[in-house]
Write an enzyme that holds these catalytic residues in place. Structure first.
Site, mmCIF file in Angstrom:
data_model
loop_
_atom_site.group_PDB
_atom_site.id
_atom_site.type_symbol
_atom_site.label_atom_id
_atom_site.label_comp_id
_atom_site.label_asym_id
_atom_site.label_seq_id
_atom_site.Cartn_x
_atom_site.Cartn_y
_atom_site.Cartn_z
ATOM 1 N N ASP A 156 45.089 46.410 40.621
ATOM 2 C CA ASP A 156 43.937 45.790 41.290
ATOM 3 C C ASP A 156 44.216 45.605 42.781
ATOM 4 O O ASP A 156 43.338 45.796 43.621
ATOM 5 C CB ASP A 156 43.615 44.438 40.636
ATOM 6 C CG ASP A 156 43.255 44.579 39.171
ATOM 7 O OD1 ASP A 156 42.656 45.603 38.805
ATOM 8 O OD2 ASP A 156 43.591 43.669 38.385
ATOM 9 N N HIS A 183 42.606 40.576 34.707
ATOM 10 C CA HIS A 183 42.760 42.029 34.871
ATOM 11 C C HIS A 183 41.735 42.772 34.016
ATOM 12 O O HIS A 183 42.078 43.651 33.238
ATOM 13 C CB HIS A 183 44.180 42.439 34.475
ATOM 14 C CG HIS A 183 44.484 43.891 34.713
ATOM 15 N ND1 HIS A 183 44.339 44.498 35.940
ATOM 16 C CD2 HIS A 183 44.921 44.873 33.869
ATOM 17 C CE1 HIS A 183 44.684 45.773 35.845
ATOM 18 N NE2 HIS A 183 45.032 46.033 34.596
#
Length: 319
Positions: A156, A183
């Site tokens: 990310d 996530h």
């Protein structure tokens, strides 16, 4: 140049024959920080080990398959778990739960038995749920140490830096984007308010792309898998930071999914974490949020709570 083997670390990759595992193994084999690389999968790990063995580095590579899991884990100081099935078009990370939950539970039970003091980095999706599964499994075995268990969410950060750099016409090496939360989709909260050059429309578009960038890859692969190359790269960067911390390097900070009671009311949360010889040294505060980021975080916390409870309940029921 010689590298002192006293500063090298033994690493085990569980799920080493998969798309992430193979590429991660190659990146780790090329590092001067690894002394031994143990690769495990139900099949295919021996061929991966033989394939990457000639790569010039200090690391000795061993392949293990089928019932050799405990052997693969002996002496491991860092254990990485990318094992599991990949996403297909139309699937979310949560759709993977039923299959990957059992895989992660069984692997973590073996870690508890063979390398209970190892630092564990979980890659298998959905990370928001699989990390609590590992935690509960380690608790049952009496070896749980919250400092040593992480969900690897570095991808990310990698995506955020790249997309923001493109939007600003800047070098990705000059861009630092904090990403907190979880996530998966809307649990991923990129903090873009520091980039005042971005318009409100750009911020919203970038936020969505950072949250759902993985879907672009899944769609492009048309059923052949999900993000493997970029995930392996991100996981290797995280692993190198952990290894450097184990050898005594200071000031290493990674945004990663950890057990936390100093952030918002959530059992597990992606936070800036200062790494040390025992894993988590300090959980640092994240930057101040603006109104838009606060709303994203509030939504993320609701989703995280249910995802985490799902993992906890899975272990309770399976016992």
């Amino acid at each position: 140049m010689r590298v002192s083997t006293s500063k090298l670390v033994k690493v085990a990759v569980l799920g080493a024959a998969g798309g992430i595992g193979q590429n991660l193994a190659l990146l780790l084999k090329g590092s001067p920080l690894v002394s031994q690389l143990s690769l495990y999968d139900v099949r295919g790990a021996v061929s991966v080990a033989l394939d990457i063995d000639p790569v010039a580095s200090p690391a000795k590579v061993l392949g293990f398959e089928k019932d050799e899991l405990e052997d693969a884990l002996l002496g491991a100081e860092v254990v990485l778990i990318p094992a599991g099935v990949p996403r297909k078009p139309g699937m979310t990370r949560d759709d993977l739960f039923n299959t990957n939950a059992s895989i992660v539970r069984d692997l973590s039970a073996a870690v508890a038995k063979s390398s209970p003091k190892a630092i564990i980095g979980v890659i298998s999706n959905p990370v928001n749920s699989t990390v609590p599964i590992v935690a509960e499994t380690l608790k049952k075995a009496g070896v749980y140490d919250p400092r040593k268990l992480f969900g690897i969410t570095t991808l990310d950060i990698v995506r955020a830096r790249t997309y923001v750099a493109e939007a600003l016409g800047a070098s990705v090496f000059d861009i630092d984007v904090p990403v907190i939360g979880g996530h998966s989709g809307e649990t991923i909260v990129p903090l873009l308010s520091r980039f005042r050059q971005l318009s409100e429309e750009q911020v919203k578009a970038l936020t969505h792309r950072i949250q759902f960038g993985g879907d672009e890859v899944v769609k492009a692969k048309a059923g052949a898998g999900s993000a493997t190359l970029s995930m392996a790269y991100a996981a290797s960067e995280w692993t190198f930071s952990v290894i450097k911390a184990l050898r005594g390097d200071r000031g290493l900070v990674e945004y990663t999914y950890v057990a936390s009671d100093v952030q918002p009311p959530c059992g597990w949360f992606v936070s800036p974490v200062e790494l040390g010889k025992d894993g988590v040294e300090n959980i640092l505060p994240f930057p101040e949020l603006n109104e838009y980021e606060t709303s994203l975080l509030e939504n993320a916390l609701k989703l995280l709570e249910s995802s985490q409870q799902r993992g906890i309940d899975f272990v309770a029921k399976s016992s």
